[in-house]
Design an enzyme around this catalytic site. Structure first.
Site, PDB file in Angstrom:
ATOM      1  N   HIS A   1      45.036  65.483  45.546  1.00  0.00           N
ATOM      2  CA  HIS A   1      45.418  66.495  46.786  1.00  0.00           C
ATOM      3  C   HIS A   1      44.816  67.915  46.035  1.00  0.00           C
ATOM      4  O   HIS A   1      45.310  68.498  45.248  1.00  0.00           O
ATOM      5  CB  HIS A   1      46.836  66.836  47.008  1.00  0.00           C
TER       6      HIS A   1
ATOM      7  N   HIS B   1      42.258  71.503  47.329  1.00  0.00           N
ATOM      8  CA  HIS B   1      41.645  72.340  48.300  1.00  0.00           C
ATOM      9  C   HIS B   1      40.235  72.739  47.646  1.00  0.00           C
ATOM     10  O   HIS B   1      40.564  73.571  46.393  1.00  0.00           O
ATOM     11  CB  HIS B   1      42.537  73.338  48.664  1.00  0.00           C
TER      12      HIS B   1
ATOM     13  N   ARG C   1      38.063  74.496  49.911  1.00  0.00           N
ATOM     14  CA  ARG C   1      37.375  75.543  50.860  1.00  0.00           C
ATOM     15  C   ARG C   1      35.946  74.995  51.256  1.00  0.00           C
ATOM     16  O   ARG C   1      35.488  74.109  51.098  1.00  0.00           O
ATOM     17  CB  ARG C   1      37.526  77.057  50.212  1.00  0.00           C
TER      18      ARG C   1
ATOM     19  N   LYS D   1      45.209  63.466  57.203  1.00  0.00           N
ATOM     20  CA  LYS D   1      46.083  64.356  56.821  1.00  0.00           C
ATOM     21  C   LYS D   1      47.001  64.908  58.123  1.00  0.00           C
ATOM     22  O   LYS D   1      46.261  65.436  58.739  1.00  0.00           O
ATOM     23  CB  LYS D   1      45.600  65.620  55.940  1.00  0.00           C
TER      24      LYS D   1
ATOM     25  N   HIS E   1      52.164  66.980  54.793  1.00  0.00           N
ATOM     26  CA  HIS E   1      52.875  68.266  54.554  1.00  0.00           C
ATOM     27  C   HIS E   1      54.163  67.962  55.008  1.00  0.00           C
ATOM     28  O   HIS E   1      54.360  68.208  56.197  1.00  0.00           O
ATOM     29  CB  HIS E   1      51.955  69.163  54.973  1.00  0.00           C
TER      30      HIS E   1
ATOM     31  N   HIS F   1      52.945  66.932  47.705  1.00  0.00           N
ATOM     32  CA  HIS F   1      53.552  68.034  46.913  1.00  0.00           C
ATOM     33  C   HIS F   1      55.092  68.038  47.204  1.00  0.00           C
ATOM     34  O   HIS F   1      55.520  69.264  47.556  1.00  0.00           O
ATOM     35  CB  HIS F   1      52.897  69.439  47.366  1.00  0.00           C
TER      36      HIS F   1
ATOM     37  N   LEU G   1      53.306  76.899  49.188  1.00  0.00           N
ATOM     38  CA  LEU G   1      53.821  76.082  50.094  1.00  0.00           C
ATOM     39  C   LEU G   1      53.922  74.439  50.016  1.00  0.00           C
ATOM     40  O   LEU G   1      52.623  74.082  49.874  1.00  0.00           O
ATOM     41  CB  LEU G   1      53.397  76.523  51.655  1.00  0.00           C
TER      42      LEU G   1
ATOM     43  N   ASP H   1      47.361  70.218  44.560  1.00  0.00           N
ATOM     44  CA  ASP H   1      47.249  70.942  45.642  1.00  0.00           C
ATOM     45  C   ASP H   1      46.742  72.469  45.067  1.00  0.00           C
ATOM     46  O   ASP H   1      47.275  73.424  45.707  1.00  0.00           O
ATOM     47  CB  ASP H   1      48.918  71.521  46.090  1.00  0.00           C
TER      48      ASP H   1
ATOM     49  N   ALA I   1      49.541  81.933  50.607  1.00  0.00           N
ATOM     50  CA  ALA I   1      50.147  80.889  49.891  1.00  0.00           C
ATOM     51  C   ALA I   1      49.325  79.874  49.209  1.00  0.00           C
ATOM     52  O   ALA I   1      48.305  79.575  49.753  1.00  0.00           O
ATOM     53  CB  ALA I   1      51.279  79.822  50.589  1.00  0.00           C
TER      54      ALA I   1
END
Length: 344
Positions: free
Chosen positions: A13, A15, A17, A99, A136, A174, A219, A247, A263
């Site tokens: 997991h 990110h 961008r 997701k 999530h 998460h 989050l 995350d 977040a």
């Protein structure tokens, strides 16, 4: 134990961008992990296999020379996702999952699913084809306290979903609470969870006592210490239902340090050392390889990596910041602090 060698870990997991951000995020993650599940909450979101493969090419363009980093792609589940897209995921070599963000739950989630019952036709296909649904796990109703949103999701959304689709492959992303840990333990092998480094190392006191520390704000939000303790117990237990997912979520310093900060914790540059510190603190370092390198690959039906990494026990100062975007900075998780482990 002064050193430990593991099969190269994966991040299930992350990110990264898009655009200019990839220049920072891809090399940071690729230095740590062989593979990563790359989150689809871009603007606009990654909603089809074709869009996911195009995004993968943009990521690969920033992988350092000589590095074999393998981005594993995910689609963004919307109210309008076609059941036929599930078949395309199943047939794809590089797209592994879909997701589900409840609409409004986190960064760039406005296109998320508004009511899970609206998408049961797609979920039927996910169950049939055994394509993982990544969740999530928070409800987003304004009246629900932010510290209760994960528990309410388990009770109101996930429990009914698994009654309807008992063979659905689910990753509860998460997790942050004892409730989520125990829920996953009670399910069959088709339900697993990822855990971040910040939820193993820190709790809400670290974020709120002695001044608000925005770089701990993520989050789902950090919870009380009792939940942190349970997460450490399950992460270090050797149970294959729990595996590594950072995350890691990049935001520029000025987007974090303001009156309405974003977040996300940026853990990618030192991720495996952060996890090593957490496991070492409870005397379970020998369990790190399963959590970091075995269980996620096994759940996704992918081969384990064959290359290895070595961590040595020595002081490792986390930089105060890194360059990010055009003349901006990004503050990593635990910036300016010393970790006890270093990847060599």
């Amino acid at each position: 134990m002064n050193s430990i060698t593991l099969l190269q870990p994966d991040d299930w997991h992350a990110h990264l961008r898009d655009g200019l951000a990839l220049k920072r995020t891809v090399p940071d993650l690729a230095k740590q992990f062989a593979r990563a599940i790359c989150m689809p909450n871009l603007v606009p979101p990654v909603k089809t296999v074709e869009e996911a493969l195009a995004y993968r090419e943009r990521i690969l363009a920033h992988v350092p020379e000589g590095n074999n980093f393998d981005p594993r792609m995910v689609l963004y589940f919307t109210d309008h996702t076609s059941p036929d897209e599930v078949r395309k995921i199943k047939e794809s070599e590089h797209v592994n999952a879909i997701k589900l963000y409840p609409a409004g739950a986190t960064t760039n989630s406005d296109n998320g699913v508004s009511d899970i019952r609206k998408v049961y036709a797609v979920i039927e296909q996910l169950e049939e084809h055994q394509v993982p649904l990544l969740l999530h796990g928070e409800v987003t109703h304004n009246h629900v306290d932010i510290f209760d949103r994960e528990k309410r999701f388990l009770d109101e959304v996930l429990s009914p979903l698994l009654k309807q689709f008992p063979k659905l492959k689910v990753v509860l992303e998460h997790i942050t609470t004892s409730d989520a840990a125990h829920f996953v333990l009670e399910q069959d092998r088709n339900v697993a969870a990822t855990i971040t480094p910040q939820h193993l190392l820190f709790n809400r006191n670290d974020m709120l006592v002695g001044g608000i520390k925005p770089h701990f704000y993520c989050l789902p939000i950090l919870k009380r210490q009792t939940h942190q303790t349970t997460l450490l117990e399950v992460a270090t237990s050797g149970n294959p239902k729990f595996f590594l997912g950072t995350d890691s979520a990049p935001h520029a310093q000025n987007a974090k340090e303001n009156a309405c900060g974003c977040a996300g914790c940026y853990s990618a540059p030192n991720a495996i050392e952060l996890y090593a510190q957490a496991f070492d603190q409870v005397g379970k370092l020998e369990r790190l390889e399963g959590f970091a390198s075995h269980f996620g690959a096994d759940f996704y039906g992918l081969p384990r990596n064959t290359s290895t990494i070595t961590l040595v026990k020595e002081d490792n100062l986390v930089p105060e910041s890194f360059d990010y975007l055009d003349n901006q900075k990004i503050i990593p998780l635990h910036a300016g602090k010393t970790l006890q482990w270093r990847k060599v």
